[in-house]
Design a protein around this motif. Structure first.
Motif, mmCIF file in Angstrom:
data_model
loop_
_atom_site.group_PDB
_atom_site.id
_atom_site.type_symbol
_atom_site.label_atom_id
_atom_site.label_comp_id
_atom_site.label_asym_id
_atom_site.label_seq_id
_atom_site.Cartn_x
_atom_site.Cartn_y
_atom_site.Cartn_z
ATOM 1 N N PHE A 1 -2.577 -34.008 4.422
ATOM 2 C CA PHE A 1 -3.977 -33.724 4.686
ATOM 3 C C PHE A 1 -4.613 -33.023 3.489
ATOM 4 O O PHE A 1 -5.703 -33.373 3.039
ATOM 5 N N ALA A 2 -3.866 -32.018 2.983
ATOM 6 C CA ALA A 2 -4.393 -31.247 1.850
ATOM 7 C C ALA A 2 -4.586 -32.141 0.628
ATOM 8 O O ALA A 2 -5.554 -31.984 -0.122
ATOM 9 N N ALA A 3 -3.645 -33.066 0.433
ATOM 10 C CA ALA A 3 -3.739 -33.947 -0.734
ATOM 11 C C ALA A 3 -5.019 -34.770 -0.702
ATOM 12 O O ALA A 3 -5.626 -35.054 -1.732
ATOM 13 N N VAL A 4 -5.432 -35.137 0.507
ATOM 14 C CA VAL A 4 -6.645 -35.930 0.630
ATOM 15 C C VAL A 4 -7.880 -35.037 0.590
ATOM 16 O O VAL A 4 -8.845 -35.287 -0.131
ATOM 17 N N VAL B 1 -8.480 -32.797 -6.334
ATOM 18 C CA VAL B 1 -9.234 -32.358 -7.506
ATOM 19 C C VAL B 1 -9.299 -33.506 -8.499
ATOM 20 O O VAL B 1 -8.274 -34.006 -8.951
ATOM 21 N N GLU B 2 -10.535 -33.890 -8.800
ATOM 22 C CA GLU B 2 -10.704 -34.947 -9.801
ATOM 23 C C GLU B 2 -10.381 -34.355 -11.173
ATOM 24 O O GLU B 2 -11.047 -33.440 -11.639
ATOM 25 N N VAL C 1 -11.794 -39.083 -21.801
ATOM 26 C CA VAL C 1 -12.996 -39.743 -22.328
ATOM 27 C C VAL C 1 -14.231 -38.886 -22.059
ATOM 28 O O VAL C 1 -15.078 -38.703 -22.927
ATOM 29 N N GLU C 2 -14.266 -38.335 -20.842
ATOM 30 C CA GLU C 2 -15.415 -37.487 -20.494
ATOM 31 C C GLU C 2 -15.493 -36.282 -21.421
ATOM 32 O O GLU C 2 -16.566 -35.901 -21.877
#
Lengths: 732, 188
Positions: free
Chosen positions: B27-30, B34-35, B40-41
């Protein structure tokens, strides 16, 4: 945890104060200028009123060049909460609105209103707000804003914004410290106008509702302390605090620390710790604005230094050039090797780049030192003595800041809290290597600001670039989608037309059969041999036609027969004195129309070609036989009634197409002349033919209708020909 | 009997716990995903966004992608040495001097259209990578100075050569304190 209000009051009652870290004790040199009362200076001939003299945005100019203005008349209008208006300092005429050297260390020109004074000094109508206590706060604030008042201590923050805080104010601190050497303008103002300063404090109390008012004055100004004590005697809530003399006790954060032991957080405002601070000069200006209605058009300026013969304080009109004030105080320029005029004090001021730099609302001092008063620039390497760290009032590490600022390591300088530096110059003052530390900090700060601005700009550019890309892609997609839909519609139209064509082909086939029967009966020989030559031609045409149109259409057999039928029709037409050139034209017309992407045009094309036979038949019928019409009619009657109207429409379409072709020809042959008249001539004709055909539709029999259609066609043709000939005539 | 019971309960308990933690972690993983900031950004953040194409790529983002894929970091003249230094820090490579093949570092400029000469061909509008030129067909065009990145791309397409690149004027707000401070001397 910050000190509570009661603790502070208790400590102040015991005449105790706190202290701030660091600080220096430079020679005061205030007696040069504080011995004489404030003088009035003569009105300068020209005044240069800088449009933006405060922190924020400039107001909108509401005067024109050549306009006469009265003293105190507004020159700009505040269109924004952060805009503060400026006013004409004296009566006269607007000589110019242009860029003039500014009261800024760079001396870069800024927008300035130049006024030629008429020496009349005639006031405009003033509207005081004497019963301000009964007026709403907003009105009082608006009056302060309209009077053009911004902080007169140094930064020039708009006073009306500072006076309408969102948080509760415990202490209103009035800053009468004036800790920089040489400057005595606030000192003289307090001595001479203490009463009016108190009135200004009253107005601020009405606006801010502070629990307590603290008036901080350095203990080297006993006369000023006494004057204010007298002025504030009636009000127990006003407390005069004699603050030990130490530079920079007059700094906002430092004075708050001395009086309340509260520290303003980094990037915070004094109001975050329940304090609002105003300069005594600002209080005086507020009193002037509320009780006299006078806008801020003059201020006390100390003109001092050993290079002036009669140093002192002057009431200087805002916009007076520095040269005017120096002349009034008898500046001895001749004796100086390197004439250097400093605006502000020796610690935080800046050298002016021209003697036409005008006095602005924040100018408190003009210092004209002799050569031996000012040290030369003799920078030596840093010896890491840390004397600067000892005197820093903000508890920073000046040598680290210097190190990183000099090396352009801006992020590291920021890590050492570069932006908490108040640029007081204490570090540079004590530096044994005579390093102009503050100068390096200022450069680093401005570079960081520029970098941040660039960053913002590049973010905006990126956003715009990405939005543009997205838009271009979206546009391409919609275009592709439109093309796809159009192609589909075309395909569909072709498919449906193909079916129609199949019907027509079948009909034509039946007719052809009937004709053949008739032909065999009448035994007309010439038809067969002449059939061959055009048949080849029309067969090819039919093939291209078929490949285009009827992919799902009739079998090849049917197609061939249809082609035969068409060939016959053509031949019949040829028989009827139609020249070979015309036949060619027909093919041309077909080509021309085929080139058109329009679905309707193709429709016409199909009709045109496939219905050539009945048309032609009308002609042949007239010439040759009687039995054919009946056969034809019976043939036609097999088809539903729709076919009648269809035929009429077809005739019209043929006429239209021909007319169009003619028009195209005209336009092709004669591009310069406009094809519009020809088309116009044709279009009513074709319309008439359509109408004709439609009205006759139900009553008149086949034959008549066909004739009518043929007539219409002929007419259209004739008209087109006329148009063509007239066009041909034209160029000659 | 008791031994097997004990083993069973232990297994059950551990199994149950594993199940519960598995569900919680899943659940926590979803929920708290964290993106990660892609390279590149980060590179794109450093590049000056003039979109001038002097690096040989059609914009700053494509160049950022190219750098992430191993291209040289010294192809950006508008960014200059500052940008190269930052890129070197980010990519963990040695800073190089600017590649002269891609142009020289220049002072900041903005485009200016001499409006009485403009014929309204819209070619510069199509060339502008940040939509900083305003105008319509057969109407006079003008540059929105605040939005112009000074990329030069509009200069070449202009058929009447009515676009100039003007250096950005220095103002008191952008001034960089290049005078000497006022030294102080204690007078005896």
């Amino acid at each position: 945890m910050q000190n509570s209000f009661d603790d502070i009051i208790e400590k102040l009652d015991n005449h105790e104060l706190w202290d701030f870290p660091g600080g220096v004790f430079p020679a005061e040199r205030k007696t040069l200028s504080n011995q004489t009362p404030i003088e009035k200076s003569p009105i300068p001939e020209r005044l240069y009123v800088t449009v933006k003299q405060h922190i924020g945005v400039e107001g909108q100019i509401i005067v024109d060049v050549g306009q006469k203005v009265l003293k105190g008349q507004a020159l700009t209008k505040s269109m924004n909460p952060f805009a503060v208006p400026i006013h004409a300092p004296t009566s006269g005429e607007i000589a110019a609105i242009h860029k003039h050297v500014s009261a800024h260390p760079s001396g870069l020109p800024e927008l300035t209103v130049e006024i030629t004074s008429d020496q009349q000094d005639k006031w405009t109508k003033l509207c005081p707000l004497i019963d301000y206590q009964n007026k709403p706060k907003m009105q009082v604030l608006a009056a302060i804003c309209d009077a053009g008042i911004s902080g007169m201590g140094g930064a020039g923050f708009p006073t009306h914004i500072k006076s309408s805080p969102k948080k509760d104010v415990e202490f209103l601190i009035i800053n009468g410290i004036e800790c920089e050497p040489y400057i005595t303008s606030d000192d003289r103002l307090m001595r001479e106008h203490a009463w009016q300063i108190r009135q200004g404090i009253d107005v601020l109390c009405h606006l801010l509702k502070p629990k307590h008012v603290l008036i901080g004055i350095e203990n080297n100004k006993p006369e000023a302390i006494e004057a204010l004590q007298v002025a504030c005697r009636e009000n127990p809530n006003y407390r005069i605090c004699s603050v030990p003399t130490k530079y920079p006790a007059g700094g906002e954060k430092q004075l708050i620390q001395v009086l309340t032991n509260r520290e303003v957080p980094a990037q915070g405002l004094p109001v975050d710790v329940g304090v609002i601070m105003h300069n005594v000069g600002t209080c005086f200006a507020i009193a002037d604005a509320i009780f006299a209605g006078k806008p801020l058009i003059e201020r006390v300026v100390t003109v001092t230094g050993e290079a002036v013969e009669s140093p002192g304080n002057i009431w200087a009109l805002i916009g007076s050039p520095v040269a005017h004030l120096l002349a009034h105080c008898k500046y001895k320029q001749a004796g100086q090797k390197q004439p250097n005029i400093i605006m502000g004090g020796p610690m935080m001021g800046f050298s002016v780049t021209s003697d036409l730099v005008p006095v602005v609302k924040t100018t408190n001092c003009i210092l004209a030192p002799t050569d031996n008063e000012i040290a030369g620039n003799n920078e030596q390497p840093c010896i890491r003595c840390s004397a600067c760290a000892d005197v820093c009032p903000a508890s920073l590490l000046p040598q680290q800041l210097f190190w990183h600022s000099k090396a352009k390591e801006l992020d590291k300088a920021q890590d050492y809290n570069l932006f908490d530096c108040i640029e007081c110059g204490a570090c540079a003052y004590v530096c044994p290597s005579e390093i102009p530390l503050v100068h390096y900090y200022r450069i680093a700060k401005s570079e960081i600001r520029v970098e941040q601005e660039d960053k913002q700009k590049s973010d905006k550019a990126r956003e715009r670039f990405e939005k543009r890309e997205a838009r271009l892609i979206a546009e391409q997609q919609t275009r592709d989608e439109k093309h796809r839909l159009a192609a589909e519609a075309r395909k569909q139209a072709m498919a449906s037309n193909g079916n129609n064509a199949k019907d027509k082909i079948a009909a034509a086939l039946a007719r052809a059969k009937a004709k053949k029967q008739n032909a065999s009966i009448v035994d007309e020989q010439p038809i067969a041999p002449t059939k061959v030559a055009p048949a080849n031609q029309s067969e090819q045409e039919a093939k291209t036609e078929a490949s285009d149109v009827s992919t799902k259409a009739a079998s090849s057999n049917q197609r061939v027969q249809a082609a035969i039928a068409r060939a016959k029709a053509k031949k019949a037409a040829a028989e009827e004195a139609v020249t070979e050139t015309e036949l060619k034209e027909k093919v041309d017309a077909g080509d021309l129309i085929e080139n058109k992407p329009d679905v309707k045009q193709q429709d016409n094309d199909v009709k045109l070609v496939s219905e050539q036979s009945p048309q032609a038949k009308v002609n042949t019928q007239a010439d040759v036989t009687d039995s054919r019409p009946t056969a034809d009619v019976s043939q036609q009657h097999q088809e539903p009634n729709k076919a009648d109207s269809k035929q009429a429409k077809i005739a019209a379409a043929v006429a239209k197409a021909k007319a169009k072709r003619e028009a195209q020809k005209i336009s092709n042959s004669d591009t310069a002349s406009n094809p519009a008249p020809a088309a116009k001539v044709n279009s009513p004709q074709t319309k008439i033919s359509v109408e004709l055909a439609k009205t006759e539709e139900q009553q008149i029999d086949m034959k008549k209708r066909r004739i009518a259609a043929a007539v219409a066609k002929a007419k259209a043709k004739k008209a087109a020909e006329i148009a063509a000939t007239s066009k041909e005539d034209k160029p000659s | 009997m008791t031994l097997s019971f004990a083993i069973l309960t232990a297994l059950l308990a551990i199994g149950l716990m594993a199940l519960v933690f598995g569900v919680v972690l899943g659940f926590a993983a979803v929920k708290f995903k964290v993106e990660s900031d892609p390279l590149v950004e980060q590179i794109d953040q450093i590049l000056p966004q003039t979109q001038c194409g002097q690096c040989g790529y059609p914009g700053c983002k494509p160049y950022a992608e190219a750098i992430a894929n191993g291209d040289e970091i010294n192809k950006c003249p508008p960014g200059g040495d500052v940008t190269i230094k930052k890129l070197a820090d980010l990519m963990g490579v040695e800073p190089k001097s600017l590649d002269a093949a891609h142009g020289q570092e220049d002072i900041k400029k903005v485009a200016y259209i001499r409006e009485d000469e403009c014929i309204g061909c819209t070619k510069c509008i199509q060339a502008c990578p940040v939509d900083a030129i305003l105008g319509a067909a057969k109407q006079m065009h003008t540059v929105i100075v605040d939005e112009c990145t000074g990329c030069d791309l509009c200069v070449d397409p202009c058929p009447v050569d009515c676009i100039d690149m003007i250096p950005v004027a220095n103002s008191t707000s952008s001034w960089r304190w290049d005078i000497d401070a006022i030294p102080i001397k204690q007078i005896g």
